[in-house]
Design a protein around this motif. Sequence first.
Motif, PDB file in Angstrom:
ATOM      1  N   LEU A  67      14.782  63.640   3.790  1.00 58.22           N
ATOM      2  CA  LEU A  67      13.800  63.443   4.873  1.00 58.22           C
ATOM      3  C   LEU A  67      14.207  62.290   5.783  1.00 58.22           C
ATOM      4  N   ARG A  68      14.739  61.228   5.169  1.00 60.51           N
ATOM      5  CA  ARG A  68      15.174  60.084   5.968  1.00 60.51           C
ATOM      6  C   ARG A  68      16.362  60.488   6.856  1.00 60.51           C
ATOM      7  N   ASP A  69      17.241  61.289   6.234  1.00 61.73           N
ATOM      8  CA  ASP A  69      18.381  61.749   7.060  1.00 61.73           C
ATOM      9  C   ASP A  69      17.907  62.631   8.212  1.00 61.73           C
ATOM     10  N   VAL A  70      16.930  63.500   7.888  1.00 55.51           N
ATOM     11  CA  VAL A  70      16.433  64.386   8.955  1.00 55.51           C
ATOM     12  C   VAL A  70      15.761  63.567  10.051  1.00 55.51           C
ATOM     13  N   MET A  71      14.964  62.587   9.637  1.00 56.94           N
ATOM     14  CA  MET A  71      14.281  61.755  10.620  1.00 56.94           C
ATOM     15  C   MET A  71      15.294  60.971  11.448  1.00 56.94           C
ATOM     16  N   PHE A  72      16.311  60.471  10.716  1.00 54.65           N
ATOM     17  CA  PHE A  72      17.350  59.746  11.462  1.00 54.65           C
ATOM     18  C   PHE A  72      18.059  60.669  12.444  1.00 54.65           C
ATOM     19  N   TYR A  73      18.311  61.900  12.034  1.00 55.39           N
ATOM     20  CA  TYR A  73      18.965  62.878  12.901  1.00 55.39           C
ATOM     21  C   TYR A  73      18.092  63.203  14.100  1.00 55.39           C
ATOM     22  N   LEU A  74      16.823  63.384  13.823  1.00 55.28           N
ATOM     23  CA  LEU A  74      15.910  63.703  14.942  1.00 55.28           C
ATOM     24  C   LEU A  74      15.813  62.540  15.902  1.00 55.28           C
ATOM     25  N   ASP A  75      15.748  61.310  15.379  1.00 58.43           N
ATOM     26  CA  ASP A  75      15.675  60.132  16.261  1.00 58.43           C
ATOM     27  C   ASP A  75      16.958  60.022  17.108  1.00 58.43           C
ATOM     28  N   ALA A  76      18.062  60.268  16.420  1.00 58.25           N
ATOM     29  CA  ALA A  76      19.325  60.162  17.154  1.00 58.25           C
ATOM     30  C   ALA A  76      19.419  61.245  18.216  1.00 58.25           C
ATOM     31  N   GLN A  77      19.017  62.448  17.853  1.00 56.36           N
ATOM     32  CA  GLN A  77      19.061  63.552  18.825  1.00 56.36           C
ATOM     33  C   GLN A  77      18.125  63.274  19.988  1.00 56.36           C
ATOM     34  N   LYS A  78      16.990  62.689  19.694  1.00 50.22           N
ATOM     35  CA  LYS A  78      16.039  62.379  20.786  1.00 50.22           C
ATOM     36  C   LYS A  78      16.605  61.311  21.702  1.00 50.22           C
ATOM     37  N   LYS A  79      17.198  60.309  21.048  1.00 54.30           N
ATOM     38  CA  LYS A  79      17.798  59.261  21.886  1.00 54.30           C
ATOM     39  C   LYS A  79      18.970  59.805  22.724  1.00 54.30           C
ATOM     40  N   VAL A  80      19.732  60.713  22.092  1.00 54.54           N
ATOM     41  CA  VAL A  80      20.862  61.297  22.855  1.00 54.54           C
ATOM     42  C   VAL A  80      20.330  62.109  24.023  1.00 54.54           C
ATOM     43  N   LEU A  81      19.294  62.857  23.807  1.00 52.42           N
ATOM     44  CA  LEU A  81      18.720  63.671  24.875  1.00 52.42           C
ATOM     45  C   LEU A  81      18.115  62.788  25.958  1.00 52.42           C
ATOM     46  N   GLN A  82      17.617  61.647  25.628  1.00 53.34           N
ATOM     47  CA  GLN A  82      17.034  60.747  26.641  1.00 53.34           C
ATOM     48  C   GLN A  82      18.119  59.942  27.389  1.00 53.34           C
ATOM     49  N   SER A  83      19.294  59.898  26.831  1.00 58.63           N
ATOM     50  CA  SER A  83      20.365  59.133  27.493  1.00 58.63           C
ATOM     51  C   SER A  83      20.861  59.919  28.716  1.00 58.63           C
ATOM     52  N   PRO A  84      21.566  59.260  29.700  1.00 61.35           N
ATOM     53  CA  PRO A  84      22.084  59.970  30.899  1.00 61.35           C
ATOM     54  C   PRO A  84      23.148  60.984  30.507  1.00 61.35           C
ATOM     55  N   ALA A  85      23.502  61.773  31.463  1.00 66.01           N
ATOM     56  CA  ALA A  85      24.432  62.888  31.208  1.00 66.01           C
ATOM     57  C   ALA A  85      25.816  62.373  30.916  1.00 66.01           C
ATOM     58  N   GLU A  86      26.242  61.259  31.566  1.00 69.32           N
ATOM     59  CA  GLU A  86      27.557  60.709  31.305  1.00 69.32           C
ATOM     60  C   GLU A  86      27.653  60.193  29.882  1.00 69.32           C
ATOM     61  N   ALA A  87      26.587  59.594  29.475  1.00 77.05           N
ATOM     62  CA  ALA A  87      26.604  59.066  28.091  1.00 77.05           C
ATOM     63  C   ALA A  87      26.616  60.195  27.076  1.00 77.05           C
ATOM     64  N   GLN A  88      25.915  61.246  27.415  1.00 71.57           N
ATOM     65  CA  GLN A  88      25.939  62.393  26.501  1.00 71.57           C
ATOM     66  C   GLN A  88      27.339  62.981  26.447  1.00 71.57           C
ATOM     67  N   LYS A  89      28.047  63.017  27.606  1.00 72.97           N
ATOM     68  CA  LYS A  89      29.402  63.578  27.639  1.00 72.97           C
ATOM     69  C   LYS A  89      30.332  62.682  26.860  1.00 72.97           C
ATOM     70  N   ASP A  90      30.162  61.402  26.970  1.00 78.14           N
ATOM     71  CA  ASP A  90      31.022  60.461  26.227  1.00 78.14           C
ATOM     72  C   ASP A  90      30.785  60.579  24.729  1.00 78.14           C
ATOM     73  N   ILE A  91      29.547  60.796  24.438  1.00 76.30           N
ATOM     74  CA  ILE A  91      29.218  60.899  23.006  1.00 76.30           C
ATOM     75  C   ILE A  91      29.809  62.168  22.432  1.00 76.30           C
ATOM     76  N   GLN A  92      29.775  63.235  23.223  1.00 80.12           N
ATOM     77  CA  GLN A  92      30.336  64.486  22.715  1.00 80.12           C
ATOM     78  C   GLN A  92      31.851  64.406  22.607  1.00 80.12           C
ATOM     79  N   ASP A  93      32.523  63.711  23.556  1.00 82.32           N
ATOM     80  CA  ASP A  93      33.967  63.628  23.498  1.00 82.32           C
ATOM     81  C   ASP A  93      34.448  62.458  22.629  1.00 82.32           C
ATOM     82  N   GLY A  94      33.576  61.568  22.235  1.00 84.40           N
ATOM     83  CA  GLY A  94      33.985  60.360  21.486  1.00 84.40           C
ATOM     84  C   GLY A  94      34.014  60.584  19.981  1.00 84.40           C
TER      85      GLY A  94
END
Length: 357
Positions: free
Chosen positions: A302-329
């Motif tokens: 559950l903690r991992d899922v919550m951490f995953y959801l928080d991270a996914q939410k933060k990634v979705l709230q980040s700008p598009a360039e940051a999302q692209k960097d995160i995907q390529d990094g």
Amino acid sequence: ICHLVYVSFVETMTSSQGASFPVHGLTELPNCPVCLERMDESVDGILTILCNHSFHMNCLKQWGDSSCPVCRYCQSPEVETASVCLECDVENDLWICMICGNIGCGRYSAGHAYSHFQLTEHAYSMELDNHRVWDYTSDNYVHRLVQNKSDGKPVAISNNDVFADDEDKRDSLALEFTYLLTQQLESQRRYYESKMISLEAEAAKKLSLREEDIHKLKSSISSMQQELTSTKQQRQSLENKGLSLGNKLKKLTKELDEEKEMNKCMRDNQAQLVDRLDSSNNNWKSKEEGLLEKIRDLEDQLRDVMFYLDAQKKVLQSPAEAQKDIQDGNISVGTASCSLSPSSSTSHSRKSRKKKK
């Protein structure tokens, strides 16, 4: 000894019937009492014993003892016992009481004859050796004493007196002796009458005392009988109580045995239940540990899922360039100072795989 015989009838015979008078000069021979045969001196010897009974010599010889077969008279002379003092067994200087026959020794021995006079007041005593009579009252011999007509004093008679054969003197001597003996017997009668009176009084006193004792004993016996009756009743009641208590005791013993049996069964059941409880507790503990382990795994997940959801939410709230960097990094993780648990390592690998996607 005179014997009286009753005759029922008398039978007579005449000369024509063969009866005759005994022939003069002829005597019928007697019969032997032992063998009942005629005792003829020409045929067998005849012996006459002291009691004037005659027998055949052979018949008397076969007799068992020395007594007569007819009258039982003993033919052997009797053994005369020597006279002795009744107190000290002395055989000489003996005196016999003329009243009661007591034998005692004289004054020159132990003086038991005089002691008998002092005890019983029997005044006359005769010496056994010479048959002389002594009067303890007058302290003189009285066997040859008569009263003198002139002065009335007693005088002794010698064996050589000229009037020994005189009939009048002999009668007077007998009269004086009779008078003396009568006087002594009268004194003895008075003495014994006084003794009897004293004994009767003493016996009456003892009888009254015995009657009082008997009355006391009767009263005590009646009281004891009453106590015995009451004791019997108490014993009966106690026996009844004892029987009832015995029955109660048997009943209580039976109930106690039943309670013991039931208690034993309950203890056995309790032991079985304790064993079952211990086994169930062990099972529950093992199950609880398994569930706790599953709960910890689920919490990690559950903690991992919550951490995953928080991270996914933060990634979705980040700008598009940051999302692209995160995907390529790429993410590199250094060595941690403390070892991570397998669950945390698995969770981090999962996050990294998600981020790469």
